[in-house]
Design an enzyme around this catalytic site. Structure first.
Site, PDB file in Angstrom:
ATOM      1  N   ARG A  60      -7.977  75.604  53.032  1.00  0.00           N
ATOM      2  CA  ARG A  60      -8.630  74.301  52.895  1.00  0.00           C
ATOM      3  C   ARG A  60      -9.851  74.179  53.813  1.00  0.00           C
ATOM      4  O   ARG A  60     -10.861  73.604  53.452  1.00  0.00           O
ATOM      5  CB  ARG A  60      -7.628  73.178  53.201  1.00  0.00           C
ATOM      6  CG  ARG A  60      -6.894  72.884  52.009  1.00  0.00           C
ATOM      7  CD  ARG A  60      -5.635  72.151  52.022  1.00  0.00           C
ATOM      8  NE  ARG A  60      -5.238  72.174  50.625  1.00  0.00           N
ATOM      9  CZ  ARG A  60      -4.679  73.222  50.027  1.00  0.00           C
ATOM     10  NH1 ARG A  60      -4.403  74.307  50.722  1.00  0.00           N
ATOM     11  NH2 ARG A  60      -4.421  73.203  48.745  1.00  0.00           N
ATOM     12  N   GLN A  94      -7.501  58.505  55.893  1.00  0.00           N
ATOM     13  CA  GLN A  94      -6.319  59.371  55.882  1.00  0.00           C
ATOM     14  C   GLN A  94      -6.760  60.808  55.626  1.00  0.00           C
ATOM     15  O   GLN A  94      -5.956  61.721  55.658  1.00  0.00           O
ATOM     16  CB  GLN A  94      -5.370  58.932  54.769  1.00  0.00           C
ATOM     17  CG  GLN A  94      -4.860  57.523  54.945  1.00  0.00           C
ATOM     18  CD  GLN A  94      -4.177  57.029  53.676  1.00  0.00           C
ATOM     19  OE1 GLN A  94      -2.987  57.224  53.483  1.00  0.00           O
ATOM     20  NE2 GLN A  94      -4.928  56.388  52.797  1.00  0.00           N
ATOM     21  N   ASN A  95      -8.053  60.965  55.330  1.00  0.00           N
ATOM     22  CA  ASN A  95      -8.543  62.294  54.953  1.00  0.00           C
ATOM     23  C   ASN A  95      -8.784  63.155  56.178  1.00  0.00           C
ATOM     24  O   ASN A  95      -9.196  62.670  57.229  1.00  0.00           O
ATOM     25  CB  ASN A  95      -9.832  62.165  54.146  1.00  0.00           C
ATOM     26  CG  ASN A  95      -9.579  61.497  52.809  1.00  0.00           C
ATOM     27  OD1 ASN A  95      -8.432  61.367  52.401  1.00  0.00           O
ATOM     28  ND2 ASN A  95     -10.630  61.074  52.144  1.00  0.00           N
ATOM     29  N   HIS A 112      -4.911  60.812  60.248  1.00  0.00           N
ATOM     30  CA  HIS A 112      -4.057  61.959  59.914  1.00  0.00           C
ATOM     31  C   HIS A 112      -4.631  63.284  60.421  1.00  0.00           C
ATOM     32  O   HIS A 112      -4.216  64.345  59.973  1.00  0.00           O
ATOM     33  CB  HIS A 112      -3.829  62.033  58.398  1.00  0.00           C
ATOM     34  CG  HIS A 112      -2.944  60.919  57.892  1.00  0.00           C
ATOM     35  ND1 HIS A 112      -2.807  60.614  56.567  1.00  0.00           N
ATOM     36  CD2 HIS A 112      -2.140  60.034  58.555  1.00  0.00           C
ATOM     37  CE1 HIS A 112      -1.960  59.593  56.423  1.00  0.00           C
ATOM     38  NE2 HIS A 112      -1.558  59.216  57.617  1.00  0.00           N
ATOM     39  N   CYS A 120      -3.863  72.613  70.848  1.00  0.00           N
ATOM     40  CA  CYS A 120      -2.903  73.415  71.617  1.00  0.00           C
ATOM     41  C   CYS A 120      -1.562  72.678  71.628  1.00  0.00           C
ATOM     42  O   CYS A 120      -1.505  71.498  71.995  1.00  0.00           O
ATOM     43  CB  CYS A 120      -3.422  73.621  73.039  1.00  0.00           C
ATOM     44  SG  CYS A 120      -2.176  74.389  74.091  1.00  0.00           S
ATOM     45  N   CYS A 139      -5.349  80.901  72.893  1.00  0.00           N
ATOM     46  CA  CYS A 139      -5.693  79.492  73.105  1.00  0.00           C
ATOM     47  C   CYS A 139      -6.693  79.369  74.265  1.00  0.00           C
ATOM     48  O   CYS A 139      -6.484  79.956  75.325  1.00  0.00           O
ATOM     49  CB  CYS A 139      -4.411  78.719  73.413  1.00  0.00           C
ATOM     50  SG  CYS A 139      -4.732  77.032  73.933  1.00  0.00           S
ATOM     51  N   THR A 180      -6.773  55.457  47.575  1.00  0.00           N
ATOM     52  CA  THR A 180      -5.503  55.842  48.193  1.00  0.00           C
ATOM     53  C   THR A 180      -4.359  55.314  47.332  1.00  0.00           C
ATOM     54  O   THR A 180      -4.432  54.203  46.797  1.00  0.00           O
ATOM     55  CB  THR A 180      -5.405  55.355  49.660  1.00  0.00           C
ATOM     56  OG1 THR A 180      -4.087  55.617  50.146  1.00  0.00           O
ATOM     57  CG2 THR A 180      -5.743  53.889  49.833  1.00  0.00           C
ATOM     58  N   SER A 181      -3.319  56.128  47.204  1.00  0.00           N
ATOM     59  CA  SER A 181      -2.221  55.784  46.289  1.00  0.00           C
ATOM     60  C   SER A 181      -1.286  54.738  46.884  1.00  0.00           C
ATOM     61  O   SER A 181      -0.357  54.290  46.215  1.00  0.00           O
ATOM     62  CB  SER A 181      -1.428  57.045  45.921  1.00  0.00           C
ATOM     63  OG  SER A 181      -0.925  57.651  47.090  1.00  0.00           O
ATOM     64  N   ALA A 223     -14.795  56.295  42.400  1.00  0.00           N
ATOM     65  CA  ALA A 223     -15.319  55.881  43.708  1.00  0.00           C
ATOM     66  C   ALA A 223     -16.843  55.985  43.761  1.00  0.00           C
ATOM     67  O   ALA A 223     -17.506  55.117  44.324  1.00  0.00           O
ATOM     68  CB  ALA A 223     -14.686  56.743  44.812  1.00  0.00           C
TER      69      ALA A 223
END
Ligand code: NAD
Length: 252
Positions: A60, A94-95, A112, A120, A139, A180-181, A223
């Site tokens: 993604r 929320q994206n 989100h 970390c 890290c 948004t649902s 949209a």
């Protein structure tokens, strides 16, 4: 309500980025058609099979950075509203993509998390991250392997910046949910909080979300068409034409 609402809160979901080429979760052909939540979007999944979860987000992240994925007219319209409005416009998304920022939004609350960040698991520190996250990566803060995870809120985890979100909703005059649902909480309950403060509430969505009955107004459609239209109407501050022909039952 008369005049331009002073404090506007906009909640966006996967639908605002759909026309930019990023799959939604729940629509037909969406991400959940090919993956089970419990395999890739929970802390348990990460413990069980970190490589699979990293791979899910690596794919993604690479897609988000490809030249084909760009902000669309809806992202640009929201940025314009943020820049032009003399009151406050709080954008909560929320994206996990960065399309609001790329369209020029100055401040975006990513409740989100963000795909282009790694976190970390020991210190909680976040790092900008534009490549794959591998379990073998060292890290930057603890200098060990197996400590970096995507900066994503998984199912069962607490969303980010909730204090800031509720502060914005406390003084909201107009609450708008876009694409948004209305099925993921607590985001789906923000409209209830806004109603409790007597705010105007508007849903802009391709089709009614699961919490559609809670909104005072609705505009249904793409949209990229409906959001610029709504922003333009709002900025004109012409109340009688703000939502022309708009009724709760209208599906256009
Ligand atoms: P969802 O998949 O549950 O719902 C998408 C909504 O968008 C639906 O109501 C659908 O009717 C609507 N929609 C689809 N295409 C549209 C369009 N062109 N114009 C307007 N509306 C459109 O997504 P959600 O409600 O955001 O679910 C929440 C979860 O999905 C969040 O956890 C979020 O992190 C995650 N998610 C994010 C992305 C992203 O970052 N772009 C992508 C997929 C999922």
């Amino acid at each position: 309500m008369t005049g331009l609402p002073k404090n506007i809160v906009i909640l966006t979901g996967a639908g605002i980025s759909a026309e930019s080429g990023i799959d939604t979760f729940r629509d037909e052909g969406g991400i959940w058609d090919n993956h089970r939540i419990e395999d890739v979007c929970t802390p348990e999944a990460f413990k069980r099979n970190p490589e699979l979860v990293q791979e899910f987000y690596n794919v993604r992240r690479a897609a988000l950075l490809s030249p084909e994925i760009k902000p669309n007219a809806a992202h640009y319209a929201i940025a314009e509203l943020q820049n032009e409005h003399s009151g406050t416009v709080t954008v909560i998304t929320q994206n996990i993509d960065n399309l609001h920022e790329r369209a020029g939004s100055t401040k975006v609350i990513h409740m989100h998390g963000e795909l282009l960040k790694a976190r970390c698991i020991k210190t909680g520190r976040c790092y900008d991250w534009n490549t794959n996250i591998e379990q073998s990566d060292i890290c930057p803060c603890c200098h060990t392997k197996n400590t970096l995870r995507p900066h994503i809120v998984w199912f069962g985890e607490v969303p980010l910046m909730m204090d800031e979100i509720y502060k914005a909703i406390e003084k909201v005059d107009l609450f708008v949910a876009i694409g948004t649902s209305g099925s993921v909480y607590p985001a789906a309950s923000f409209v209830t909080e806004a109603n409790a403060r007597d705010a105007d509430t508007l849903e802009i969505n391709l089709k009614p979300g699961q919490n559609q009955s809670l909104f005072k107004r609705a505009i249904y459609g793409l949209a990229t068409e409906k959001v610029p239209f709504w922003v333009e109407s709002l900025l004109k501050n012409n109340v009688s034409r703000r939502y022309p022909g708009l009724t709760k039952k209208k599906f256009d």
